[in-house]
Design a protein around this motif. Structure first.
Motif: not given
Length: 405
Positions: A218-228, A299-317
């Motif tokens: 579930d990508y914020p501002e985009v929604g649920a997407k199949d990710s490989y 592709l620039g003038p005809r592309t609509k929608g958003k990108t969402n790129i990030g990192i999901f990290a787990k650890g200790m503090k």
């Protein structure tokens, strides 16, 4: 004396870098754009002048030739070379920079034209060469690799004592309206996604069949997407530099239509990278396919929608389990309005400019060859906020995830 900046490459990313350097001309000074096809450079320079009022010089260069590159670098008297040409050309440009004693930056690691494998080995091997030339080489200053590496370094510095797992998550929810097209160089893109997957866990690289591991995220501002799960180059350096890491993976979104087209092309041999004979001529199927597909820069003038790129990290503090998600959302149409390129080119080109800016300003300094996460992430993260790539941090519960089961 104003600085002198040489940009090599006039595709979609080169266009963004040219625009953003012009918008930061106080740092970049006199800017030259060079490519094998000088008409592309001239078209970009014309647009940059009309939108920003900044004039760019243009030149022709064959980035496969060290001699030609040296001649151009010396003629420009460059303080820095920003390489946004093809990954096949990284080594020749690096070697030209060491001959000229000029700092170097790229956005993607070296890939041999005859082998579908990309790795840092041959670029890291030039560390002594760069030290001897008393210059700095910054590798992978795009988004992924690039911003994702900096996100990891920022998480390590500000949120964790040690990070145990990282998932890098790359979603392009843009729609260009074509049945099938790639958002960056077709050869590089199709090699990447048709290769076997790999991830790192407990000190070992684990290989998977292409697209064998899928999760719905579930990508914020985009929604649920199949990710490989794919192999992606930033993992190779992050496993060396992130403390306490036990596992790192990379996921990218693909729609069913894209995967179906790709499988059909693979089945009939169109993703081949070895020469075949056709009517008495030698052709490489992947190169021929790239000729047939839409130019990513168009592709620039005809592309609509958003990108969402990030990192999901787990650890200790402080002895407590912690989970964070750092991500950046871009809008394709807004990117085009600003620099006449779609979001995939924008999210690669802006970080290239930022990395070069920090080098020219002396905020990131060193002699030798470096990956992004080896420097203080804070100046880069600050620049992202003001240069068009604002990011967010989401703090979650220790066991919380955005995976859709």
């Amino acid at each position: 004396m104003p600085k002198k900046t040489l940009i090599i490459g006039a595709g979609g990313v080169g266009n963004v870098v040219a625009f953003k350097c012009a918008m930061n001309a106080k740092t970049f000074g006199d800017i030259t754009l060079a490519s094998r096809t000088v008409s592309k450079c001239n078209a970009i320079a014309k647009n940059v002048l009309e939108k920003t009022g900044v004039s760019l010089a243009t030149m022709r260069v064959d980035a496969d030739s060290v001699a030609e590159l040296v001649e151009v670098i010396e003629q420009v008297q460059a303080n820095i070379v920003i390489n946004v040409a093809l990954p096949y050309q990284d080594l020749t440009i690096m070697d030209a920079c060491t001959q000229c004693g000029v700092d170097y930056l790229d956005t993607a690691n070296y890939e041999h034209p005859d082998t579908a494998k990309f790795e840092y080995k041959e670029q890291w091997a030039r560390d002594a060469q760069f030290k001897e030339a008393n210059i700095m080489g910054l590798l992978g200053s795009g988004f992924d690799p690039g911003v994702t590496n900096v996100f990891c370094a920022y998480a390590q510095k500000h949120y964790f004592d040690e990070i145990h797992t990282i998932d890098i998550l790359d979603c392009n929810a843009g729609d260009h309206g074509y049945p099938f097209a790639t958002n960056f160089n077709p050869e590089i893109n199709l090699r990447e996604v048709s290769a076997k997957g790999r991830y790192w866990e407990n000190g070992d690289w684990i290989e998977t069949e292409p697209m064998a591991i899928k999760q719905v995220w579930d990508y914020p501002e985009v929604g649920a997407k199949d990710s490989y799960l794919l192999y992606h180059e930033e993992m190779e350096s992050l496993v060396k530099h992130i403390k306490g890491l036990k596992r790192i993976r990379f996921f990218m979104t693909f729609g069913e239509s894209y995967l179906t087209h790709m499988k059909c092309l693979e089945n009939v041999g169109m993703l081949g990278i070895k020469e075949v004979e056709h009517k008495g001529m030698k052709i490489v199927p992947m190169e021929f396919l790239a000729t047939l597909l839409p130019d990513p820069a168009s592709l620039g003038p005809r592309t609509k929608g958003k990108t969402n790129i990030g990192i999901f990290a787990k650890g200790m503090k402080d002895g407590v389990e912690k989970t964070i998600y750092i991500y950046q959302v871009s809008d394709h149409e807004k990117c085009y309005q600003e620099v006449m390129s779609q979001g995939v080119s924008y999210t690669t080109g802006v970080p290239a400019m930022i990395g070069a800016k920090l080098m020219l300003e002396g905020k990131w300094q060193g002699k030798g060859v470096f990956n992004m996460e080896e420097f203080d992430p804070d100046p880069f993260m600050e620049e992202l906020m003001v240069q068009g790539l604002p990011w967010k941090v989401m703090e979650l519960g220790a066991d919380e995830s955005r995976e859709v089961k």
